[in-house]
Design an enzyme around this catalytic site. Structure first.
Site, PDB file in Angstrom:
ATOM      1  N   HIS A  95       0.810  -1.226   0.000  1.00 38.51           N
ATOM      2  CA  HIS A  95       0.000   0.000   0.000  1.00 38.51           C
ATOM      3  C   HIS A  95       0.835   1.264   0.000  1.00 38.51           C
ATOM      4  O   HIS A  95       0.324   2.354  -0.275  1.00 38.51           O
ATOM      5  CB  HIS A  95      -0.958   0.016   1.198  1.00 38.51           C
ATOM      6  CG  HIS A  95      -2.217   0.787   0.919  1.00 38.51           C
ATOM      7  ND1 HIS A  95      -2.215   2.114   0.567  1.00 38.51           N
ATOM      8  CD2 HIS A  95      -3.516   0.410   0.933  1.00 38.51           C
ATOM      9  CE1 HIS A  95      -3.456   2.536   0.376  1.00 38.51           C
ATOM     10  NE2 HIS A  95      -4.264   1.522   0.593  1.00 38.51           N
ATOM     11  N   ASP A 153      -1.919   2.178  -4.402  1.00 41.32           N
ATOM     12  CA  ASP A 153      -3.179   2.360  -3.680  1.00 41.32           C
ATOM     13  C   ASP A 153      -4.235   1.407  -4.219  1.00 41.32           C
ATOM     14  O   ASP A 153      -4.090   0.844  -5.315  1.00 41.32           O
ATOM     15  CB  ASP A 153      -3.677   3.790  -3.841  1.00 41.32           C
ATOM     16  CG  ASP A 153      -2.809   4.775  -3.069  1.00 41.32           C
ATOM     17  OD1 ASP A 153      -2.868   5.978  -3.366  1.00 41.32           O
ATOM     18  OD2 ASP A 153      -2.054   4.317  -2.187  1.00 41.32           O
TER      19      ASP A 153
END
Lengths: 321, 510
Positions: free
Chosen positions: B483, B487
């Site tokens: 992450h 995203d």
């Protein structure tokens, strides 16, 4: 189990000047003591209960002792007491109510710890905050913590009720009856009951033990704000202390016009250091200095002022006494 | 006179002064006797070594710590004065250099963990040299503190002694030699070991031998052996402080409880006597296993993983594959597998969504322009990920060839470091084992890894068909993303692209 009149007690390998406010203690007539066990510096007064578990070397077990006391108290009163991994007893898991220390001999051992039930917290904080600056030492450092009195949580907790509860629980744990024979008051300074204690007590009260046993340390201070011939300069003061005696004082002045004075003062310090770090000795040093560096001829007055300033710096470095 | 054979021999061979000292040696004998009553028999004919007798040993030619020109001496290191002790502070020395020291004399006061304890001497002689000054804090266990010599005259020889690195004796359990440095980056996602018929296994990396000697003979004094049996300490796990690593009684006494019961360092496979309820065998860690363990733990602990799943209809891929393989058979080229399609599709999807083809470098993100896809290969020794470089510019047959070559090399253990170090994206396929779907662990410093399950024939809704359904080959893939780099929406975009490419393979031509 015992209590004593107000005192500051430091650990075996500590520097009381670095750990406590000695001038304040002196002004309030508080005793300053050093114990034979390790650990940090604590403040005692009659609102503190001291517990000493004297056992054989093989039976040395700190957790066992602490758990016993916590159990005794929590059985009688509804408060949240736990023992953390530093062997402190914590109230509500936040406030320290006890500190631990121990000494192990060849065949015997003791583990003792405090229990704050009604101590003067304000005085405690003030006493355990040292005014000393610029010190470096290898002494054991204390671990500061926020404290609380047990009686704040439970007003019923007093010296009497504590020794009663803990004493009974201890006797029950070791399988003894609660009789006057097993639970008695004694005078620890009684030479008949404890032969040799007078000598030990004497030794523990000497300056050499209480202050002289501090590990070697040094002080470095820097003082600015003075000018000479409209040139600002700073004074560095380096002090070395060994076995409680001031083994060297060195000053450094960074103004070339004052080089001669620098030399003279350093020479004086070399000749007059080596005294024990006590108030009277420092006063002595001061008066000798003033006598030495006083005006005797014309044209020296300006140097006298600077010399007096430098003396002020030296004395200020030692203001923790 | 006490009839201890050791002393008699000693007296017979040593110079006159030892005869004069014989009575004190005799006392020592009994002192030791009394200290360990349960281990000693009343009979004086039992031969045993005194604690000090290592110095007066049978082999007079065997010198105790003789280092060139220094006389016989005992090195006193900081022992564990309590089971939980790790560090100590010397409060004060109770003896000065040159002082006489008897057994049991207090040498120094030590502070550890708020307790003050005395360090007693277990040797007789004279304190020759103090190496750590009083006031020194946080001394680790085993550090050389002082030296004791037998004779007063030998004290001067140690005036300028400088401690050597080998003088310290760190406690057992920490003394084992570290494993040899593992080969770089071979961190694969979790996989079961290969079940197919194994080709010759790759050579295992050398295993570090444990310190303290293992194998045939344990070199220890008889007193140490008796004490160890009594205390239940495994002599193999102790470091010896005697000459040539001989384990002395003191070593056994200061061994932390429970340290001996399990083998200290990785060694040959040992069956530990069943204290547990089931029987088992302990496997040593190969280099590969250690690297996998280290890198995967690091990955799972430091990378914020999240997972995206998507089902892909591979009907078209399967039919195209059939056609292409027919052509390959004619030309003699390598057979193309579904995995090759997946590799190609991943590369092309990464072209469209370059964030997934990136690496987290700590202070910045490196976005690669080429697609070097690491393909997970299961070998007998573990998982390795050889790289197919520049996939975006390779055709399916080339990809198929590369994968086959690399896999073969991997199984033979012949991969070069540059062939498995690096890569920008990893694909792991467990479909051939019947796995439906799974989530893989990212291979740092990459940002993504694609876990591919097996294709199954399932019933899907089909509004166009008369029955309202049809059967289809569906395959589930899971993309694990870092992450910090990718995203959720970006990852999802990649998956969408990938799905399009897989379900419409003609788009791969664009």
């Amino acid at each position: 189990m015992w209590k004593n009149k107000p005192a500051i007690v430091s650990g075996r390998h500590q520097n009381p000047w670095l750990e406590a406010n000695i001038p304040l203690a002196a002004s309030l007539d508080l005793d300053i003591a050093r114990r034979s066990s390790g650990g940090g510096t604590v403040y005692h007064d009659e609102g503190n209960l001291n517990l000493s578990f004297l056992k054989s070397r093989d039976s040395y077990n700190r957790k066992e002792n602490l758990d016993l006391v916590v159990e005794a108290i929590t059985n009688r009163w509804d408060i949240d007491l736990t023992v953390n991994d530093r062997d402190d007893i914590m109230l509500n898991k936040l406030y320290k109510v006890s500190g631990t220390a121990a000494k192990l001999g060849r065949l015997q051992s003791y583990h003792h710890f405090t229990l704050l039930h009604c101590v003067n917290q304000d005085l405690l904080q003030r006493c355990l905050t040292s005014p000393m600056q610029g010190a470096s030492s290898k002494a054991t450092k204390s671990f500061p913590a926020t404290v609380m009195n047990l009686s704040e949580q439970e007003p019923d907790i007093t010296f009497e009720s504590l020794i009663n509860t803990i004493g009974r629980h201890f006797l029950a744990e070791v399988g003894q009856k609660i009789t006057p024979d097993n639970f008695h008051y004694l005078n620890p300074l009684c030479e008949e009951d404890f032969p040799g204690v007078t000598d030990i007590a004497y030794k523990l009260q000497t300056w050499e033990w209480r202050f002289g046993k501090s590990p070697d340390f040094s002080i470095h201070r820097n003082f600015t704000g003075q000018t000479f011939k409209s040139r600002p300069y700073s004074v560095q003061v380096n002090v070395a202390v060994r076995k409680g005696a001031l083994t060297s004082i060195e000053i450094g002045v960074d103004n070339p016009d004052l080089e001669l004075l620098d030399c003279l003062i350093n020479q004086f310090c070399k000749d007059h250091s080596g005294f024990l770090l006590m108030h009277d000795n420092v006063k002595d040093f001061e008066s000798k200095f003033l006598y030495c560096f006083s005006e005797s001829e014309d044209g020296q007055s300006e140097y006298v002022t600077e010399a007096q300033w430098i003396l002020k710096c030296i004395v200020s470095s030692l203001d923790f006494l | 006179m006490h009839r201890c054979p050791q002393i008699l021999r000693t007296v017979a061979h040593q110079r006159i002064r030892f005869v004069a000292q014989a009575p004190s040696l005799q006392c020592l004998c009994f002192k030791v006797l009394n200290r360990y009553p349960s281990t000693r028999q009343a009979s004086t004919s039992t031969p045993f070594f005194l604690r000090q007798s290592a110095k007066h040993s049978l082999n007079d030619t065997k010198r105790f710590y003789s280092s060139g020109s220094l006389p016989e001496h005992v090195k006193v290191c900081l022992p564990a004065l309590s089971p939980t002790m790790e560090l100590g502070t010397i409060i004060s020395w109770q003896k000065k250099e040159g002082d006489k020291v008897s057994e049991g004399d207090l040498l120094a006061e030590i502070e550890t963990d708020k307790a003050i304890m005395g360090l007693e001497s277990s040797d007789e002689g004279y304190l020759a040299k103090i190496l750590i000054q009083e006031g020194t804090k946080d001394i680790p266990l085993g550090k050389l503190m002082c030296i004791i010599v037998e004779e007063e005259g030998d004290v001067a020889a140690f005036k300028d002694y400088v401690p050597q690195p080998g003088d310290d004796q760190p406690p057992p359990g920490k003394a084992s030699a570290p494993p040899p440095p593992p080969p770089a980056a071979a961190a694969p996602p979790p996989v079961a070991a290969a079940t197919s018929a194994p080709p010759p296994p790759r050579p295992a990396a050398p295993i570090a031998p444990p310190a303290g000697g293992q194998g045939a003979r344990i070199f220890a004094t008889p007193l140490a052996k008796t004490l160890a049996a009594e205390k239940g300490v495994d002599l193999r796990s102790l470091g010896g402080s005697g000459p040539d690593g001989q384990i002395r009684a003191n070593d056994v006494l200061t061994a932390t409880p429970g340290v001996g019961l399990a083998p200290g360092a990785p060694g040959a496979a040992v069956s530990v006597p069943a204290a547990a309820s089931t029987s088992f065998v302990d496997l040593p860690l190969t280099n590969m296993r250690q690297v996998i363990a280290k890198r995967l733990t690091l990955s799972k602990q430091t990378i914020p993983h999240y997972y995206l799943n998507i089902d892909i209809n591979v009907d078209k891929i399967l039919s195209i594959r059939k056609q292409l393989n027919a052509a390959q058979a004619r030309t003699g080229g390598k057979k193309i597998s579904v995995n090759d399609f997946i590799i190609k599709a991943s590369a092309l999807a990464s072209k469209k969504v370059p964030e997934a083809n990136s690496a987290w470098m700590g202070d910045f993100i490196r976005q690669y322009n080429t697609m070097d896809i690491s393909v997970a290969v299961a070998t007998d020794n573990g998982l390795i990920t050889p790289i197919v470089f520049n996939v975006e510019s390779k055709g399916l047959s080339q990809i198929a060839e590369d994968v086959a070559t690399l896999a073969a090399k991997a199984r033979e253990g012949k991969l070069q470091p540059q062939e498995f170090q690096g890569g920008t994206f990893t694909i792991s396929n467990l479909g051939m084992f019947g796995i439906k779907n799974f989530s893989a662990v990212i291979n740092p410093p990459q940002a993504c890894i694609l876990a591919v399950g097996g294709a199954e024939q399932v019933v899907v809704v089909d509004p166009d068909a008369p029955s309202g359904f049809r059967s289809s080959h569906m395959m589930t893939v899971t993309l694990s993303c870092d992450h910090r780099v990718v995203d959720g929406a970006v990852g999802a975009q990649w998956m969408a692209e990938f799905k399009t490419l897989m379900e419409h393979p003609e788009a791969m031509l664009l």
